[in-house]
Design an enzyme around this catalytic site. Sequence first.
Site, PDB file in Angstrom:
ATOM      1  N   LEU A  56       8.261   7.244  15.422  1.00 45.69           N
ATOM      2  CA  LEU A  56       7.411   8.205  14.746  1.00 45.69           C
ATOM      3  C   LEU A  56       6.283   7.817  14.004  1.00 45.69           C
ATOM      4  CD1 LEU A  56      10.507  10.316  13.133  1.00 45.69           C
ATOM      5  CD2 LEU A  56       9.002  11.085  15.090  1.00 45.69           C
ATOM      6  N   SER A  59       6.767   5.109  10.910  1.00 55.41           N
ATOM      7  CA  SER A  59       8.035   4.409  11.170  1.00 55.41           C
ATOM      8  C   SER A  59       7.935   3.040  10.994  1.00 55.41           C
ATOM      9  CB  SER A  59       8.740   4.678  12.565  1.00 55.41           C
ATOM     10  OG  SER A  59       7.912   4.397  13.724  1.00 55.41           O
ATOM     11  N   SER A 129       3.715   7.344  21.353  1.00 56.41           N
ATOM     12  CA  SER A 129       4.307   7.512  22.649  1.00 56.41           C
ATOM     13  C   SER A 129       5.726   8.376  22.685  1.00 56.41           C
ATOM     14  CB  SER A 129       4.416   6.130  23.513  1.00 56.41           C
ATOM     15  OG  SER A 129       5.212   5.111  22.777  1.00 56.41           O
ATOM     16  N   GLY A 178       1.704  20.703  16.755  1.00 56.94           N
ATOM     17  CA  GLY A 178       2.178  19.720  17.642  1.00 56.94           C
ATOM     18  C   GLY A 178       2.261  18.149  17.077  1.00 56.94           C
TER      19      GLY A 178
END
Lengths: 225, 225
Positions: A56, A59, A129, A178
């Site tokens: 994320l 992170s 990703s 999104g």
Amino acid sequence: MEQHHGDGPRSPVKEKPVMSNIGKSTNILWHNCPIGQSDRQKLLGQKGCVVWITGLSGSGKSTLACALNRELHYRGHLTYVLDGDNLRHGLNRDLSFKAEDRAENIRRVGEVAKLFADAGIICIASLISPYRRDRDACRALLPDSKFIEVFMDLPLKICEARDPKGLYKLARTGKIKGFTGIDDPYEPPVNGEIVIQMKDGECPSPKEMARQVLCYLEENGYLQA
Amino acid sequence: MEQHHGDGPRSPVKEKPVMSNIGKSTNILWHNCPIGQSDRQKLLGQKGCVVWITGLSGSGKSTLACALNRELHYRGHLTYVLDGDNLRHGLNRDLSFKAEDRAENIRRVGEVAKLFADAGIICIASLISPYRRDRDACRALLPDSKFIEVFMDLPLKICEARDPKGLYKLARTGKIKGFTGIDDPYEPPVNGEIVIQMKDGECPSPKEMARQVLCYLEENGYLQA
């Protein structure tokens, strides 16, 4: 009829040149150069590979990438960081954040990472990703365990509390749509090589995270030719 | 409103992070890593740069790329060849040979070459790259004389006589259109760094061509950090 062009003449190869059709390109000749990956690996005293850091926003991907880069460099290894954000300034400047462009972004980073690994470099790719299929496509480009997936397994609430770019705030108020972890899924790796996690309620330090990856690289023979 | 995403959290940088809008991407954070190009150059004992080999099909670009790669490797230097044809198997497999795709092909090779130079590598790019504006755009990515243009200045009739892939034959019979040198122009470099030419009616050997580039690299300090 599709156009046939070539981008390079005969190469001094022993084998017969192979013509092939690839994607939208026809009559592409594959040139083998007599100096290959193993020669470059011997020169560098390491094995080319891709350390793919996924997770994320917030992170700690870039933080780990930098720390690992530093630790490996101090040990005399040649590394290079491909950062998802940085590449959007150059190679991927034509891409937006809509779904197909995000997939293309990841595909290109995977292809470039593959070139770096082929050059003998320990390539550290750092990008959210979020989708498994995109990461697995990059893994498929790199056979022989040359793709090392590192999952930043930190809780969303920690990442959101950090919110280094204020993007979670914007996502929560609906100003961006999104956003991974908020209104777009993050699919964790199933059989990734390395998982970075909290210990006793504490986030690992950059150095601790780097050490964890370093140990993996050492134990699996990447730090020698 | 355009979507704002980020691909990486805060980096351990001293400077304030800079947010910017690039192309179609918004809110992109630039991450500086404390290990930079000069550190990698010291490790490798060379200066990262791009040797950009341009010329007609059959002019010997790949042959020079391979020979130069070999000579530099034998001297202990880390090099990597980006071949126009080979990249069409991977990074550029989505591109055709129509005009805008050829330009995009060259742009991407230029961007990847820039990354390799930044990694400290002597990157040898070999592709027809017929238009001056495309090559100059790549040069502009690489300031400080890190872009070394090598023009394969061999007569069309020699390249056509070699015709290693039989493409000139197809172009002459109209089976392929827009072929560089036949029905599409090649624009020679105006102030390129190196020109490879015939001497006394003879084509230079691969070794002679490689030596010419090698001398340039040596004299201009690229073979030391």
